[in-house]
Design a protein around this motif. Sequence first.
Motif, PDB file in Angstrom:
ATOM      1  N   PHE A  63      30.507  24.283  44.365  1.00 16.05           N
ATOM      2  CA  PHE A  63      29.621  25.551  44.610  1.00 16.05           C
ATOM      3  C   PHE A  63      30.068  26.541  45.709  1.00 16.05           C
ATOM      4  N   ASN A  64      30.412  26.088  46.670  1.00 16.74           N
ATOM      5  CA  ASN A  64      30.839  27.017  47.713  1.00 16.74           C
ATOM      6  C   ASN A  64      32.101  27.712  47.322  1.00 16.74           C
ATOM      7  N   LEU A  65      33.092  27.071  46.824  1.00 14.61           N
ATOM      8  CA  LEU A  65      34.103  27.893  46.058  1.00 14.61           C
ATOM      9  C   LEU A  65      33.786  28.924  45.279  1.00 14.61           C
ATOM     10  N   GLY A  66      32.602  28.679  44.409  1.00 15.61           N
ATOM     11  CA  GLY A  66      31.990  29.775  43.538  1.00 15.61           C
ATOM     12  C   GLY A  66      31.462  30.942  44.400  1.00 15.61           C
ATOM     13  N   VAL A  67      30.791  30.573  45.552  1.00 18.47           N
ATOM     14  CA  VAL A  67      29.967  31.472  46.293  1.00 18.47           C
ATOM     15  C   VAL A  67      31.290  32.459  46.993  1.00 18.47           C
ATOM     16  N   GLU A  68      32.534  31.833  47.228  1.00 20.13           N
ATOM     17  CA  GLU A  68      33.563  32.372  48.024  1.00 20.13           C
ATOM     18  C   GLU A  68      34.113  33.563  47.114  1.00 20.13           C
ATOM     19  N   ILE A  69      34.408  32.926  45.745  1.00 16.63           N
ATOM     20  CA  ILE A  69      34.954  33.642  44.715  1.00 16.63           C
ATOM     21  C   ILE A  69      34.044  35.207  44.559  1.00 16.63           C
ATOM     22  N   GLY A  70      32.852  34.808  44.489  1.00 15.19           N
ATOM     23  CA  GLY A  70      31.575  35.967  44.405  1.00 15.19           C
ATOM     24  C   GLY A  70      31.902  36.935  45.633  1.00 15.19           C
ATOM     25  N   GLN A  71      31.917  36.208  46.673  1.00 14.05           N
ATOM     26  CA  GLN A  71      32.051  37.137  47.909  1.00 14.05           C
ATOM     27  C   GLN A  71      33.494  38.006  47.881  1.00 14.05           C
ATOM     28  N   VAL A  72      34.594  37.460  47.610  1.00 12.26           N
ATOM     29  CA  VAL A  72      35.834  38.138  47.618  1.00 12.26           C
ATOM     30  C   VAL A  72      35.542  39.138  46.495  1.00 12.26           C
ATOM     31  N   THR A  73      35.074  38.806  45.344  1.00  9.78           N
ATOM     32  CA  THR A  73      34.823  39.937  44.226  1.00  9.78           C
ATOM     33  C   THR A  73      34.099  41.273  44.874  1.00  9.78           C
ATOM     34  N   VAL A  74      32.911  40.788  45.480  1.00 14.09           N
ATOM     35  CA  VAL A  74      32.134  41.886  46.214  1.00 14.09           C
ATOM     36  C   VAL A  74      33.206  42.505  46.898  1.00 14.09           C
ATOM     37  N   ILE A  75      33.841  42.053  47.985  1.00 13.96           N
ATOM     38  CA  ILE A  75      34.745  42.687  48.925  1.00 13.96           C
ATOM     39  C   ILE A  75      35.698  43.806  48.210  1.00 13.96           C
ATOM     40  N   LEU A  76      36.431  42.970  47.104  1.00  7.36           N
ATOM     41  CA  LEU A  76      37.326  43.833  46.407  1.00  7.36           C
ATOM     42  C   LEU A  76      36.769  45.114  45.774  1.00  7.36           C
ATOM     43  N   THR A  77      35.386  44.883  45.400  1.00 12.73           N
ATOM     44  CA  THR A  77      34.844  45.904  44.673  1.00 12.73           C
ATOM     45  C   THR A  77      34.538  47.016  45.492  1.00 12.73           C
ATOM     46  N   VAL A  78      34.076  46.703  46.741  1.00 16.61           N
ATOM     47  CA  VAL A  78      33.806  47.748  47.786  1.00 16.61           C
ATOM     48  C   VAL A  78      35.265  48.450  48.172  1.00 16.61           C
ATOM     49  N   PHE A  79      36.268  47.901  48.157  1.00 11.89           N
ATOM     50  CA  PHE A  79      37.292  48.332  48.730  1.00 11.89           C
ATOM     51  C   PHE A  79      38.035  49.345  47.636  1.00 11.89           C
ATOM     52  N   ALA A  80      37.819  48.908  46.328  1.00 10.28           N
ATOM     53  CA  ALA A  80      38.263  49.699  45.235  1.00 10.28           C
ATOM     54  C   ALA A  80      37.436  50.997  45.036  1.00 10.28           C
ATOM     55  N   LEU A  81      36.164  50.689  45.212  1.00 13.02           N
ATOM     56  CA  LEU A  81      35.209  51.924  44.944  1.00 13.02           C
ATOM     57  C   LEU A  81      34.927  52.766  46.196  1.00 13.02           C
ATOM     58  N   VAL A  82      34.933  52.239  47.459  1.00 15.27           N
ATOM     59  CA  VAL A  82      34.500  52.998  48.504  1.00 15.27           C
ATOM     60  C   VAL A  82      35.616  53.058  49.540  1.00 15.27           C
ATOM     61  N   ILE A  83      36.403  52.226  49.924  1.00 17.95           N
ATOM     62  CA  ILE A  83      37.283  52.248  51.272  1.00 17.95           C
ATOM     63  C   ILE A  83      38.688  52.801  50.701  1.00 17.95           C
ATOM     64  N   ILE A  84      39.025  52.383  49.597  1.00 19.56           N
ATOM     65  CA  ILE A  84      40.444  52.967  49.374  1.00 19.56           C
ATOM     66  C   ILE A  84      40.334  54.596  49.088  1.00 19.56           C
ATOM     67  N   PRO A  85      39.401  54.801  48.281  1.00 17.07           N
ATOM     68  CA  PRO A  85      39.156  56.373  48.190  1.00 17.07           C
ATOM     69  C   PRO A  85      38.848  57.193  49.133  1.00 17.07           C
ATOM     70  N   PHE A  86      37.991  56.815  50.079  1.00 17.16           N
ATOM     71  CA  PHE A  86      37.440  57.232  51.072  1.00 17.16           C
ATOM     72  C   PHE A  86      37.432  57.052  52.327  1.00 17.16           C
ATOM     73  N   GLY A  87      38.063  55.893  52.473  1.00 19.27           N
ATOM     74  CA  GLY A  87      38.214  55.161  53.902  1.00 19.27           C
ATOM     75  C   GLY A  87      38.922  55.873  54.970  1.00 19.27           C
ATOM     76  N   LYS A  88      39.782  56.633  54.594  1.00 18.98           N
ATOM     77  CA  LYS A  88      40.837  57.637  55.639  1.00 18.98           C
ATOM     78  C   LYS A  88      40.419  58.827  55.669  1.00 18.98           C
ATOM     79  N   GLN A  89      39.389  59.269  54.981  1.00 18.20           N
ATOM     80  CA  GLN A  89      38.732  60.630  55.038  1.00 18.20           C
ATOM     81  C   GLN A  89      37.943  61.131  56.277  1.00 18.20           C
ATOM     82  N   PRO A  90      38.115  62.295  56.962  1.00 14.30           N
ATOM     83  CA  PRO A  90      37.531  62.586  58.211  1.00 14.30           C
ATOM     84  C   PRO A  90      36.023  62.325  57.699  1.00 14.30           C
TER      85      PRO A  90
END
Length: 262
Positions: A206-233
């Motif tokens: 169960f914990n491993l499933g939760v961790e995979i879910g959390q990592v999925t959320v983190i990677l999604t936020v990175f792909a949609l928000v941080i990578i395209p906008f993170g270094k913008q002023p």
Amino acid sequence: MKGSRDKQGHNNNFLAIRYQGFKRSASKITAATEVSFLLRIIRLDIKSLFIIIALLLSSTTSFAHTINYVLEKAPTGNVVIYYLKLGFTHIIPQGFDHILFVSGLCLLSNKIKVILWQATAFTVAHSITLALSMKGLIIAPSAVVEPIIALSILFVAVENLLLTELKPWRIFLVFMFGLIHGMGFASALNEIGLPRNKFFTSILSFNLGVEIGQVTVILTVFALVIIPFGKQPYYRKWVVYPLSVVIGLVALYWTIQRVFFV
């Protein structure tokens, strides 16, 4: 007169020396008492730790959780897959509050290493309270746990608005919030129940499933928000602030709802 004054001065010096000696002795006794008291606390903490470990390991004799009799007869591989999926779906798509919490953690720093440290602290913490709750060693009503979970999301959102960089205490706070979220996970998991003969296998899956879910959320936020906008002023002004405000407002609504209307 001079002799009496000298004698009186001598007596005063003698009393002062005796007083200073008494103070040093008293301080030594106090220090020794404090050290002894601390050692007793440490010994008690170690004993308590061993007791908790022993109670956790005694899964064949203590079952505070709901028992899933069907999965007791299932092969171990099926149990692993079942609770792995259950942990993942508890985050995606069912755990919208946990999704917002993890997303909020990603906004203050755009460094993947820092975010993964926070996610790891959160996972370790909720794993501890999840196991302890399922064994009945700690019990917290959902009427208390759920509002605190909402408040933890609100806190992260407000911190994102007030701070410009990650502070050292953030990891500690995330760990403390993880302890609370673990009790929430336990409440949901207890509705399904655990097989008595595969307690730790179920918890870890169960914990491993939760961790995979959390990592999925983190990677999604990175792909949609941080990578395209993170270094913008304009990143903080037009990305961090609006998203944190939305997360904070939703968390505030949940807090009020869970305190007064549930």
